[in-house]
Write a protein that holds these residues in place. Structure first.
Motif, short mmCIF file in Angstrom:
data_model
loop_
_atom_site.label_atom_id
_atom_site.label_comp_id
_atom_site.label_asym_id
_atom_site.label_seq_id
_atom_site.Cartn_x
_atom_site.Cartn_y
_atom_site.Cartn_z
N VAL A 95 0.86 -1.18 0.00
CA VAL A 95 0.00 0.00 0.00
C VAL A 95 0.90 1.24 0.00
O VAL A 95 1.74 1.39 0.88
CB VAL A 95 -0.92 0.02 1.24
CG1 VAL A 95 -1.81 1.26 1.22
CG2 VAL A 95 -1.76 -1.24 1.31
N GLU A 96 0.71 2.10 -0.98
CA GLU A 96 1.52 3.32 -1.07
C GLU A 96 0.63 4.54 -0.86
O GLU A 96 -0.45 4.64 -1.44
CB GLU A 96 2.22 3.41 -2.42
CG GLU A 96 3.20 2.27 -2.65
CD GLU A 96 4.06 2.49 -3.88
OE1 GLU A 96 3.91 3.53 -4.53
OE2 GLU A 96 4.89 1.61 -4.17
N SER A 97 1.07 5.45 -0.02
CA SER A 97 0.30 6.67 0.27
C SER A 97 1.19 7.88 0.07
O SER A 97 2.41 7.80 0.20
CB SER A 97 -0.23 6.64 1.70
OG SER A 97 0.83 6.53 2.62
N GLY A 98 0.60 9.01 -0.26
CA GLY A 98 1.37 10.22 -0.52
C GLY A 98 1.69 10.36 -1.99
O GLY A 98 1.33 9.53 -2.81
N ASN A 99 2.38 11.42 -2.34
CA ASN A 99 2.71 11.71 -3.74
C ASN A 99 4.20 11.89 -3.92
O ASN A 99 4.92 12.31 -3.02
CB ASN A 99 1.98 12.98 -4.21
CG ASN A 99 0.47 12.83 -4.16
OD1 ASN A 99 -0.06 11.85 -4.67
ND2 ASN A 99 -0.20 13.80 -3.55
N GLY A 100 4.67 11.58 -5.15
CA GLY A 100 6.06 11.84 -5.51
C GLY A 100 7.04 11.06 -4.67
O GLY A 100 6.80 9.93 -4.24
N ALA A 101 8.20 11.69 -4.40
CA ALA A 101 9.28 11.02 -3.68
C ALA A 101 8.93 10.77 -2.22
O ALA A 101 9.57 9.97 -1.54
CB ALA A 101 10.56 11.84 -3.77
N GLY A 102 7.90 11.46 -1.71
CA GLY A 102 7.54 11.32 -0.31
C GLY A 102 6.54 10.20 -0.03
O GLY A 102 6.01 10.12 1.07
N ARG A 103 6.28 9.36 -1.04
CA ARG A 103 5.30 8.30 -0.84
C ARG A 103 5.78 7.29 0.21
O ARG A 103 6.94 6.85 0.18
CB ARG A 103 5.05 7.57 -2.16
CG ARG A 103 4.22 8.39 -3.14
CD ARG A 103 3.80 7.56 -4.32
NE ARG A 103 4.94 6.97 -5.01
CZ ARG A 103 4.83 6.15 -6.04
NH1 ARG A 103 3.64 5.79 -6.49
NH2 ARG A 103 5.91 5.67 -6.63
N ALA A 104 4.88 6.95 1.12
CA ALA A 104 5.21 5.96 2.16
C ALA A 104 4.76 4.58 1.68
O ALA A 104 3.66 4.42 1.17
CB ALA A 104 4.50 6.32 3.46
N ARG A 105 5.64 3.62 1.84
CA ARG A 105 5.33 2.25 1.42
C ARG A 105 5.01 1.42 2.67
O ARG A 105 5.84 1.30 3.57
CB ARG A 105 6.48 1.63 0.65
CG ARG A 105 6.95 2.44 -0.52
CD ARG A 105 8.02 1.71 -1.29
NE ARG A 105 7.46 0.85 -2.32
CZ ARG A 105 8.15 -0.10 -2.97
NH1 ARG A 105 9.41 -0.32 -2.65
NH2 ARG A 105 7.57 -0.83 -3.90
N LYS A 106 3.81 0.87 2.69
CA LYS A 106 3.40 0.03 3.80
C LYS A 106 2.86 -1.30 3.26
O LYS A 106 2.50 -1.39 2.08
CB LYS A 106 2.33 0.71 4.64
CG LYS A 106 2.83 1.96 5.36
CD LYS A 106 1.81 2.49 6.35
CE LYS A 106 2.38 3.66 7.13
NZ LYS A 106 1.44 4.13 8.19
#
Length: 210
Positions: A95-106
């Motif tokens: 599950v990826e949240s956020g946009n661009g390089a700041g996306r958090a991968r969970k």
């Protein structure tokens, strides 16, 4: 909206947890509390690989596959709080949240307890391939073993030995002392034969005193 989603996940019977890129738990639903024994408060921030898995390689394989492919599914054997193990069918999703390089991968894991099903499967296998009285492999098991041994022999050129035996006067024993005595003799003979061969060898009961 986030609270609403969390409330819905809490109502699920399956065990659901979410971990971040460092394998630290950020969400732990009621189903996970019931299945594994730890509360959400106790697990928050803990590394799930340390909490649930004795064999790190099993966790690592699922974790890396999820990161690479976006999802993973398979059976696992996590540890409960009381030290016992539970067999689960797990589905892991990236599950990826956020946009661009700041996306958090969970990673979100959804696990179903399949311990009872595995127990029944093992029981059915035991009934199909083992003799109930002596607990030796039965005729079907032996024939399958022989088939594989013959295929292996044809490939390798190595040979083995096969011995057939029965118990003399077994019917007389049953008639004079009863079937309970005959059963005890078969069980004793089975254990004695098992102790007389190598661990890689097979002792099987074809039926009766054979």
């Amino acid at each position: 909206k986030v609270l609403e989603q969390a409330a819905l996940l809490d109502k699920a019977r399956d065990a659901i947890f979410v971990v971040d890129a460092d394998s630290r738990i950020s969400y732990w639903n009621k189903g996970a509390e019931r299945l594994y024994g730890w509360s959400a408060v106790e697990t928050e921030g803990q590394r799930v690989c340390d909490l649930l898995f004795d064999e790190f390689t099993a966790y690592q394989g699922a974790y890396e596959a999820t990161l690479a492919d976006g999802e993973w599914r398979g059976e696992m054997l996590p540890r409960r709080r009381d030290g016992s193990f539970v067999c689960v069918d797990s589905r892991w999703t990236l599950v990826e949240s956020g946009n661009g390089a700041g996306r958090a991968r969970k990673i979100m894991s959804i696990s179903t307890d399949i311990s009872e099903r595995k127990h029944h499967e093992a029981k059915i296998f035991r009934l199909a391939f083992y003799d109930a009285l002596t607990e030796l492999p039965n005729r079907a098991n032996l024939l399958d073993h022989l088939r594989r041994a013959l295929i292996g022999s044809a490939r390798s050129g190595k040979f083995g030995a096969l011995m057939f035996c029965d118990l003399d006067h077994f019917k007389t024993l049953n008639d004079t002392h009863g079937h309970a005595a005959g059963d005890m003799l078969l069980q004793a003979a089975a254990r004695r034969l098992e102790q007389s061969v190598r661990e890689s060898d097979m002792v099987a009961r074809l039926g009766g005193d054979e």
